[in-house]
Design a protein around this motif. Structure first.
Motif, PDB file in Angstrom:
ATOM      1  N   VAL A  14     -50.281  47.193  37.979  1.00 48.06           N
ATOM      2  CA  VAL A  14     -51.514  47.907  38.321  1.00 48.06           C
ATOM      3  C   VAL A  14     -52.406  47.968  37.082  1.00 48.06           C
ATOM      4  O   VAL A  14     -51.959  47.700  35.971  1.00 48.06           O
ATOM      5  N   ALA A  15     -53.634  48.356  37.284  1.00 44.03           N
ATOM      6  CA  ALA A  15     -54.564  48.521  36.170  1.00 44.03           C
ATOM      7  C   ALA A  15     -54.243  49.821  35.431  1.00 44.03           C
ATOM      8  O   ALA A  15     -53.859  50.809  36.074  1.00 44.03           O
ATOM      9  N   PRO A  16     -54.401  49.850  34.122  1.00 42.14           N
ATOM     10  CA  PRO A  16     -54.197  51.100  33.378  1.00 42.14           C
ATOM     11  C   PRO A  16     -55.047  52.244  33.928  1.00 42.14           C
ATOM     12  O   PRO A  16     -54.616  53.402  33.939  1.00 42.14           O
ATOM     13  N   SER A  17     -56.235  51.917  34.424  1.00 46.11           N
ATOM     14  CA  SER A  17     -57.112  52.960  34.974  1.00 46.11           C
ATOM     15  C   SER A  17     -56.466  53.645  36.179  1.00 46.11           C
ATOM     16  O   SER A  17     -56.735  54.822  36.441  1.00 46.11           O
ATOM     17  N   ALA A  18     -55.597  52.934  36.913  1.00 41.48           N
ATOM     18  CA  ALA A  18     -54.909  53.544  38.052  1.00 41.48           C
ATOM     19  C   ALA A  18     -53.992  54.662  37.569  1.00 41.48           C
ATOM     20  O   ALA A  18     -53.953  55.747  38.168  1.00 41.48           O
ATOM     21  N   LEU A  19     -53.277  54.422  36.478  1.00 39.69           N
ATOM     22  CA  LEU A  19     -52.378  55.451  35.950  1.00 39.69           C
ATOM     23  C   LEU A  19     -53.166  56.645  35.417  1.00 39.69           C
ATOM     24  O   LEU A  19     -52.757  57.798  35.598  1.00 39.69           O
ATOM     25  N   ARG A  20     -54.287  56.362  34.792  1.00 40.81           N
ATOM     26  CA  ARG A  20     -55.131  57.459  34.295  1.00 40.81           C
ATOM     27  C   ARG A  20     -55.665  58.282  35.476  1.00 40.81           C
ATOM     28  O   ARG A  20     -55.723  59.511  35.423  1.00 40.81           O
ATOM     29  N   TYR A  21     -56.038  57.583  36.535  1.00 45.04           N
ATOM     30  CA  TYR A  21     -56.526  58.257  37.746  1.00 45.04           C
ATOM     31  C   TYR A  21     -55.422  59.119  38.356  1.00 45.04           C
ATOM     32  O   TYR A  21     -55.663  60.268  38.742  1.00 45.04           O
ATOM     33  N   TYR A  22     -54.217  58.578  38.458  1.00 46.28           N
ATOM     34  CA  TYR A  22     -53.091  59.347  39.002  1.00 46.28           C
ATOM     35  C   TYR A  22     -52.897  60.639  38.209  1.00 46.28           C
ATOM     36  O   TYR A  22     -52.678  61.703  38.789  1.00 46.28           O
ATOM     37  N   GLU A  23     -52.977  60.528  36.900  1.00 48.85           N
ATOM     38  CA  GLU A  23     -52.788  61.733  36.084  1.00 48.85           C
ATOM     39  C   GLU A  23     -53.919  62.720  36.320  1.00 48.85           C
ATOM     40  O   GLU A  23     -53.688  63.920  36.486  1.00 48.85           O
ATOM     41  N   LYS A  24     -55.145  62.217  36.360  1.00 50.28           N
ATOM     42  CA  LYS A  24     -56.309  63.078  36.587  1.00 50.28           C
ATOM     43  C   LYS A  24     -56.171  63.817  37.921  1.00 50.28           C
ATOM     44  O   LYS A  24     -56.575  64.973  38.046  1.00 50.28           O
TER      45      LYS A  24
END
Length: 155
Positions: A14-24
């Motif tokens: 997945v894109a790193p932004s997906a993990l950041r979004y999940y955390e957010k």
């Protein structure tokens, strides 16, 4: 082992932004941060992330995934609720799969139809072919497309 956002994202595909979004969105309350504030993922986080990905693929909304994560964090007192959630997801995925199978059947029929028409040089051949001359699966799909009634419905 410890992983950065980029490393874990690569491992998950997945894109790193997906993990950041999940955390957010509150889906990763278990993720630690280094002294410098950088997210640090562990091997044990991988399974959580795969479950989150699975639930997303079933069409579950982020708010419902967040609720599931919170149930998990509360412990064994929520086993019944978590089981019910997965039983519901299972039923929904089975429904999606049945719909996709129907779509695939239609595509397979049209492949057969045009392969037969191409070999004959005309669509008249598959259009006028009697049911008994059709392969059984193709026969069933054609009947369903024409009438919406299947052999199973007739039983």
């Amino acid at each position: 082992m410890r992983y950065t956002v980029g490393e874990m994202a690569k491992k998950l595909g997945v894109a790193p932004s997906a993990l950041r979004y999940y955390e957010k969105e509150g889906l990763l309350p278990f993720v630690e941060r280094s002294e410098g504030g950088i997210r640090v993922f562990r091997d044990s986080d991988y399974e959580w992330l795969k479950i989150i990905s699975c639930l997303k693929k079933t069409g579950m909304q982020i708010k419902d995934i967040r609720s599931f994560i919170h149930l998990c964090m509360r412990g064994d007192e929520t086993i019944d609720e978590r089981l019910a959630l997965f039983q519901k997801r299972k039923a929904e995925v089975e429904k999606q799969m049945a719909e996709l199978q129907e779509t695939l059947d239609t595509v397979n029929f049209k492949c057969w139809y045009y392969e037969t028409a191409k070999a004959a040089g005309t669509t008249e051949v598959p259009n006028n072919m009697p049911d008994e001359d059709l392969p059984p699966k193709i026969r069933e799909i054609r009947r369903k497309l024409k009438s919406g009634i299947t052999d199973e419905d007739k039983k």
